[in-house]
Design an enzyme around this catalytic site. Structure first.
Site, PDB file in Angstrom:
ATOM      1  N   GLU A  58       0.862  -1.182   0.000  1.00  0.00           N
ATOM      2  CA  GLU A  58       0.000   0.000   0.000  1.00  0.00           C
ATOM      3  C   GLU A  58       0.898   1.232   0.000  1.00  0.00           C
ATOM      4  O   GLU A  58       1.952   1.254   0.637  1.00  0.00           O
ATOM      5  CB  GLU A  58      -0.885  -0.017   1.253  1.00  0.00           C
ATOM      6  CG  GLU A  58      -1.792   1.192   1.401  1.00  0.00           C
ATOM      7  CD  GLU A  58      -2.455   1.256   2.770  1.00  0.00           C
ATOM      8  OE1 GLU A  58      -3.637   1.607   2.829  1.00  0.00           O
ATOM      9  OE2 GLU A  58      -1.780   0.962   3.775  1.00  0.00           O
ATOM     10  N   LYS A 108      -9.946   0.304  -1.543  1.00  0.00           N
ATOM     11  CA  LYS A 108     -10.085  -0.009  -0.122  1.00  0.00           C
ATOM     12  C   LYS A 108     -11.485   0.338   0.378  1.00  0.00           C
ATOM     13  O   LYS A 108     -11.991   1.441   0.148  1.00  0.00           O
ATOM     14  CB  LYS A 108      -9.027   0.778   0.656  1.00  0.00           C
ATOM     15  CG  LYS A 108      -8.871   0.422   2.116  1.00  0.00           C
ATOM     16  CD  LYS A 108      -7.679   1.193   2.673  1.00  0.00           C
ATOM     17  CE  LYS A 108      -7.347   0.811   4.095  1.00  0.00           C
ATOM     18  NZ  LYS A 108      -6.128   1.542   4.559  1.00  0.00           N
ATOM     19  N   CYS A 142      -4.409  -3.323   4.192  1.00  0.00           N
ATOM     20  CA  CYS A 142      -3.934  -2.840   5.486  1.00  0.00           C
ATOM     21  C   CYS A 142      -4.954  -3.007   6.621  1.00  0.00           C
ATOM     22  O   CYS A 142      -5.191  -4.105   7.095  1.00  0.00           O
ATOM     23  CB  CYS A 142      -3.509  -1.375   5.342  1.00  0.00           C
ATOM     24  SG  CYS A 142      -2.515  -0.738   6.713  1.00  0.00           S
TER      25      CYS A 142
END
Length: 501
Positions: free
Chosen positions: A257, A317, A368
């Site tokens: 990321e 995301k 993440c």
């Protein structure tokens, strides 16, 4: 008596903290919960509430100490808010302790509490759930049956049973032995959970960790191109190692990321740097990019980059980090905290699972913070993602207890879904976790590194993957129903006392 309860609450919170990475003393989780139960047992709901708050604060302060990078005020506010959920649970538990088989109902209440704080406020904060202390323990196999909630329930039930044995001082020795036997049986029975075997298919995955120039809140430095060049150069170093015969040829490569904060759709230089490195390695590569969405917004994107055709399919995301990728209550927060302006352009959440065709496989992209959310990971697996790929940027929290805690989550997710998990991090910890939850390879932090790992491609689904949130709901309803029964019995008892009077 009150002093003893306070000591038990504090000791329980500290013991629970030691179960989490980096200490990883997983057996301390049921012991800590047992001490917390002892502090609450046979006390009134109001007192139970503040004892629960105290134990939670003692537990959470060191467990989420990584938040101090943002500021001590944010750290205290987070712990203060999250501890309220434990206080509410403790007040309800004071009622449940009056029922037979109360350790079971208490376990359901704990799951309900963890569900609630994973949901609210502002998207919830699922960090530090008890299950995440069990990345590699006797309780871990329960993840394949009922996911993270069932692991939390099993640990909590074990701790409550141990407390019941100690608290039943007036009971006969034989009767006290029963909860001890049951407490020991809970983790042992985890060994009976069926394991999955290899299906014979593998894929070679290159993992790149490029490192960043700065530290803390300014980890990416003043010049975003440095981070991009670091990762491009490390990708080229991987390509050279393959040509030299030092590493096997990868089928695909994964970058972290934020491996580029410069939008490759809009910036020709960034696009050329990425394309040159991907052409050098010669296989489809997953880039972590921050890209513009319109004039005012952005997205944190997992972007497939082909060595011939360039940018292709992507995953945006879904679970964004509040105050990190967007600012809730923006006008008020910006007026009160100057640091909030560091967020900059507000991110927009995606709404599709991360199943991305990458070379010979469809990987499951998880970004993440999302690895802590059950629904996001499960949705990606159900969409066909295998193996799971976690792209993460922990640069601001390097060498804190965040990276090892996140790796523990990956270990639990691997077992939960029978999927290998590959993590690429900007500064570490990058890792490869086998489907049985073992770390096969990992990097050190704050160094540039790369490797090619052979990863099994699993397609068989666990019971947890198939049934989804059903075990969690069953446990929560069970806990809530127990509170209702206890309250009803208490009211009837009060009515009888008034009538007798």
């Amino acid at each position: 008596m009150l002093l003893g309860r306070v000591v038990a609450a504090v000791a329980g919170g500290l013991a629970l903290y030691t179960a989490f990475p980096p200490l990883d003393w997983w057996l301390c989780a049921p012991l800590g919960i047992g001490l917390i139960v002892a502090s609450l047992y046979r006390t009134r709901p109001r007192r139970a509430a503040w004892l629960g708050y105290l134990s939670a604060a003692v537990f959470l302060l060191p467990t989420v100490a990584w938040v101090r990078t943002i500021g001590d005020d944010v750290w205290f506010m987070l712990v203060g808010t999250e501890s309220l959920f434990y206080a509410a649970m403790a007040a309800l538990a004071a009622l449940v302790f009056r029922l037979p088989a109360w350790p079971v109902w208490f376990g359901g209440l704990w799951v309900l509490m963890e569900w609630a704080r994973s949901l609210v406020p502002i998207g919830g904060f699922p960090w530090a759930r008890v299950a995440f202390s069990q990345g590699e323990s006797l309780f871990t196999p329960y993840a394949a049956l009922g996911g993270v909630p069932l692991v939390s329930f099993a640990v909590t039930l074990c701790g409550a049973l141990l407390a019941q044995a100690v608290l039943s001082r007036r009971a006969a020795v034989v009767r006290r032995a029963v909860p001890v036997g049951l407490a020991l049986a809970v983790p042992v029975l985890g060994l009976a959970v069926p394991r999955f075997g290899d299906e014979g298919r593998t894929v070679n995955i290159g993992i790149v960790q490029g490192n960043v120039p700065g530290r803390g809140m300014y980890a990416l430095g003043d010049e975003p191109a440095v981070v991009l060049k670091n990762h491009a150069n490390e990708t080229k170093r991987l390509a050279q190692a393959v040509r030299d015969g030092k590493l096997p040829k990868p089928d695909l490569v994964v970058l972290p990321e934020n491996s580029t904060d410069i939008d490759p759709y809009r910036d020709e230089t960034a696009r050329q740097i990425i394309h040159d490195s991907v052409q050098d390695v010669g296989v489809p590569t997953l880039i972590g990019a921050v890209v513009a969405i319109g004039a005012e917004h952005r997205a944190t994107r997992s972007l497939v980059w082909d060595p011939v055709t360039g940018a292709g399919d992507y995953y945006d995301k879904q679970h964004l980090v509040p105050f990190g990728e967007y600012t809730p209550f923006k006008e008020i927060v910006l007026a009160l905290w100057e640091r909030a302006s560091l967020v900059g352009r507000q991110s927009v959440a995606g709404d599709q699972p991360g199943d991305l065709k990458l070379g010979p496989v469809t990987i499951g992209a998880v970004n993440c913070y999302e690895v802590a959310y059950d629904d996001t990971v499960r949705g990606t697996v159900r969409a066909g993602g295998t193996p799971l790929v976690v792209q993460t940027n922990n640069a601001s929290y390097a060498e804190s207890n965040l990276p090892p805690q996140q790796l523990a989550m990956s270990k639990l997710r691997a077992v939960e879904h029978n999927r290998a998990v590959v993590t690429a991090a900007t500064t570490g910890i990058s890792a490869y976790v086998t489907p049985d939850g073992k770390v096969s390879w990992q990097t050190r932090e704050l160094v540039a590194d790369m490797n090619v790992v052979k990863v099994p491609v699993r397609t068989q689904e666990t019971i947890a993957t198939r049934v989804g949130a059903l075990p969690e709901w069953a446990l929560m309803v069970m806990g809530a129903a127990a509170v209702g029964v206890a309250a009803w019995r208490g009211r009837r008892r009060g009515d009888r006392m008034r009538n007798d009077g």
